[in-house]
Scaffold this active site. Structure first.
Site, mmCIF file in Angstrom:
data_model
loop_
_atom_site.group_PDB
_atom_site.id
_atom_site.type_symbol
_atom_site.label_atom_id
_atom_site.label_comp_id
_atom_site.label_asym_id
_atom_site.label_seq_id
_atom_site.Cartn_x
_atom_site.Cartn_y
_atom_site.Cartn_z
ATOM 1 N N GLU A 64 1.100 -0.730 -5.059
ATOM 2 C CA GLU A 64 0.190 0.393 -5.310
ATOM 3 C C GLU A 64 1.077 1.556 -5.710
ATOM 4 O O GLU A 64 1.496 2.376 -4.890
ATOM 5 C CB GLU A 64 -0.641 0.759 -4.072
ATOM 6 C CG GLU A 64 -1.767 1.715 -4.463
ATOM 7 C CD GLU A 64 -2.296 2.617 -3.354
ATOM 8 O OE1 GLU A 64 -3.264 3.327 -3.605
ATOM 9 O OE2 GLU A 64 -1.721 2.629 -2.246
ATOM 10 N N ASP A 107 0.822 -1.200 0.000
ATOM 11 C CA ASP A 107 0.000 0.000 0.000
ATOM 12 C C ASP A 107 0.869 1.268 0.000
ATOM 13 O O ASP A 107 1.847 1.352 0.742
ATOM 14 C CB ASP A 107 -0.866 -0.044 1.270
ATOM 15 C CG ASP A 107 -1.739 1.158 1.421
ATOM 16 O OD1 ASP A 107 -2.811 1.171 0.812
ATOM 17 O OD2 ASP A 107 -1.343 2.083 2.165
HETATM 18 C C1 NOJ Z 1 -4.394 3.300 -0.180
HETATM 19 C C2 NOJ Z 1 -5.703 2.574 -0.185
HETATM 20 O O1 NOJ Z 1 -5.873 1.936 -1.416
HETATM 21 C C3 NOJ Z 1 -6.809 3.561 0.085
HETATM 22 O O2 NOJ Z 1 -8.062 2.936 0.063
HETATM 23 C C4 NOJ Z 1 -6.545 4.224 1.412
HETATM 24 O O3 NOJ Z 1 -7.545 5.181 1.683
HETATM 25 C C5 NOJ Z 1 -5.172 4.877 1.404
HETATM 26 N N1 NOJ Z 1 -4.175 3.902 1.092
HETATM 27 C C6 NOJ Z 1 -4.876 5.531 2.730
HETATM 28 O O4 NOJ Z 1 -5.011 4.629 3.764
#
Ligand code: NOJ
Ligand code: CA
Length: 566
Positions: free
Chosen positions: A290, A229
């Site tokens: 991501e 993430d």
């Molecule tokens: C990335 C996640 O995909 C998203 O849903 C989230 O809000 C952000 N990180 C922050 O936590």
């Protein structure tokens, strides 16, 4: 001869997988690992299937649907965070990396999911929220307890410019300053996302050790990898320099618009990713990134100079194409395909509006859903699907501010209604609540569920679901789709996106009419030194004849045709 070498030879003779020298991951004759030919499927656990009828999706619910996923042709699932969490950001605020949110189940349920997945050859990946944590996490609670606590430096603390002024002008993605004042210790801590999501200080080696251990623990338990993430905001400038402000306009939260040069994409993050990859390689695990980037060079960096960082950095630039424009898609494909890396295509996810809404014209939405499926599932690379896309689910956005569940929507209403719309319950059948749950679900089911659901679409040979299933099956069995290089065709055509996937004399042809008018396409294959007067239809979204002349393919409005040269 050593046993290992002998088995490599047998595999070589059989033309099957040979183990790579660098890692335990076997690769095929073209050097491709399992994940390069796999179809990944993102599950938002709260919205997939509710096994105990409390209105909330859960892990046993996911396990109960593995047969469906196998039937569809999915090879691996990535589950958005299912860890204990105060749910400020629906799981992306992890309070314990070693457990399961009681709403979703137990560690035993996870073990069962891994075991059942294994039986069906479906790998399970989790979401690794490594850039920040929840303020309820015990590590942060300790850090917060005093300036001298040994864990203080696990987070980014700083004195403010004054008691009321944060250390610099950085803003949070979800609005307001990215710094929160802690009155007990009279310092500010940094949070790129919501205030209850303090960022880790990755310059502290203890942070690295502890978080890497989290991955080891889950690998040993049976996970096949992680989706990483928000890696772009893992590090911030050491000197905490102000970001330049662009113009005078304000964003949806009323904050100035900044050029994020000091709070994003700091070079140190690549060192961490390389080391994290080494750990993953020890367990033959795969890392999905991501990886939001603004150009191809940035994206290339995530693969690592020696392919030693993220195995699968998702190409989000592809998702920025906001209309059915062959020219825009061609440009994106040329960038990533021409980069020499293995592309990872995504069209939507829990942060990105559904395809049906982004590209639908209101009249041909089903055709357009099939058109877009034909695009990302026939390109060279790995595809990451989002649950429900295979049904033609559409966004079901909140109608009233009091219904909003996503904090971003609460803060940004009405300009930014948040992401609830793309996170609504999976539509399983025509029964109440679309068969997701016996009680009212946490987010409202889309009204169209009586038509767009798994049970009904399974019965309809022309459904979006059956179209997806055929595409997935083709991509697993057709050599040109598995291994073939991408060759753009008719690259000046403003309406129809055409390309070929070529491998050892086999050519799969893809013709995607992105306009609302029927088109007759001459693929000009001679220009690519392919001489054939006939092509066999493999799949089309509009009932094309079994054989067509590649010099004259008629494609219906928003129609997709996939065939192979004879
Ligand atoms: C990335 C996640 O995909 C998203 O849903 C989230 O809000 C952000 N990180 C922050 O936590
Ligand atoms: Ca439940």
């Amino acid at each position: 001869m050593r046993d290992g070498a002998f088995s490599v030879m047998i595999l070589l003779f059989a033309g099957l997988a040979v183990p790579s020298t660098a890692q335990k991951n076997p690769v095929d004759a073209e050097g491709h690992a399992w994940w390069q030919h796999a179809v990944f499927y993102e599950i938002y656990p709260r919205s997939f299937a509710d096994s105990n009828n409390d209105g909330i999706g859960d892990i046993p619910g996911i396990t109960s649907k593995l047969d469906y996923l196998r039937w569809l042709g999915v090879d691996a699932i990535w589950i958005a965070p299912m860890f204990p969490s105060p749910q400020v950001d629906w799981g992306y605020d992890v309070s314990d990396y070693y457990n399961v949110n009681p709403d979703y189940g137990t560690l035993k349920d996870m073990d069962e999911l891994f075991a059942q997945g294994k039986q069906r050859n479906i790998r399970v990946l989790l979401d690794f929220v490594l850039t920040y944590t929840s303020d309820q996490n015990k590590w942060f609670q300790e850090a917060k307890s005093s300036r001298t606590n040994p864990k203080r430096d696990w987070f980014i603390w700083h004195d403010g410019k004054s008691a009321t002024e944060p250390p610099n002008n950085w803003t949070s993605l979800f609005g307001g300053s990215a710094w929160k004042y802690d009155s007990a210790t009279t310092q500010w801590y940094y949070h790129y996302f919501y205030p209850p999501q303090p960022n880790f200080n990755w310059r502290n080696p203890e942070v690295e050790k502890n978080l890497f251990d989290v991955t080891r623990w889950w690998y040993k338990r049976g996970v096949a990898g992680f989706r990483l993430d928000a890696v772009d905001v893992m590090f911030v400038d050491l000197q905490l320099r102000d970001n330049p402000v662009v113009g005078t306009e304000k964003n949806a939260f009323g904050d100035p618009v900044e050029r994020e040069i000091y709070d994003k994409n700091q070079p140190e993050l690549h060192g961490v990713l390389q080391r994290l990859r080494r750990v993953a390689d020890e367990y033959s695990a795969v890392l999905i990134g991501e990886t939001w980037t603004s150009d191809i060079d940035q994206l290339k960096r995530y693969y690592g100079e020696h392919n030693d960082e993220v195995n699968m950095p998702m190409d989000f630039m592809f998702t920025t194409v906001d209309k059915l424009s062959p020219a825009d898609f061609r440009k994106q494909i040329d960038w990533i395909d021409g980069s020499g890396e293995w592309p990872v295509y995504v069209l939507s996810n829990h942060d990105i509006r559904r395809v049906y809404d982004r590209y639908g014209d209101g009249k041909h939405n089903d055709q357009i859903a099939k058109l877009m499926a034909s695009l990302y599932l026939t390109l060279r690379g790995t595809a990451v699907m989002y649950y429900g896309e295979e049904l033609g689910m559409e966004n079901n956005d909140p109608k009233r501010s009091e219904d909003v569940k996503d904090s971003r929507g609460k803060l940004g209403w009405p300009k930014d209604k948040g992401r609830d719309g793309e996170r609504t319950p999976m539509q399983w059948n025509q029964e109440a609540n679309a068969g997701f749950s016996a009680v009212t679900p946490w987010l409202p089911v889309d009204d169209r569920y009586k038509t767009y659901n798994v049970a009904s679409e399974k019965q309809d040979a022309n459904s979006i679901l059956n179209y997806y299933r055929q595409l997935l099956s083709m991509r697993h069995t057709n050599a040109a789709l598995l291994e073939g290089k991408y060759v753009g065709l008719n690259e000046d055509d403003p309406n129809v996106l055409c390309y070929m996937r070529s491998y050892k004399g086999e050519n799969v042809l893809v013709v995607l009419n992105m306009s609302g008018v029927a088109r007759t396409v001459n693929l000009n294959l001679g220009a690519k030194r392919v001489t054939t007067k006939s092509a066999k239809t493999l799949l089309s979204s509009f009932g094309a004849p079994g054989k067509v002349d590649p010099g004259k393919i008629v494609v219906e409005p928003f129609g997709a045709w996939i065939g192979e040269t004879e």
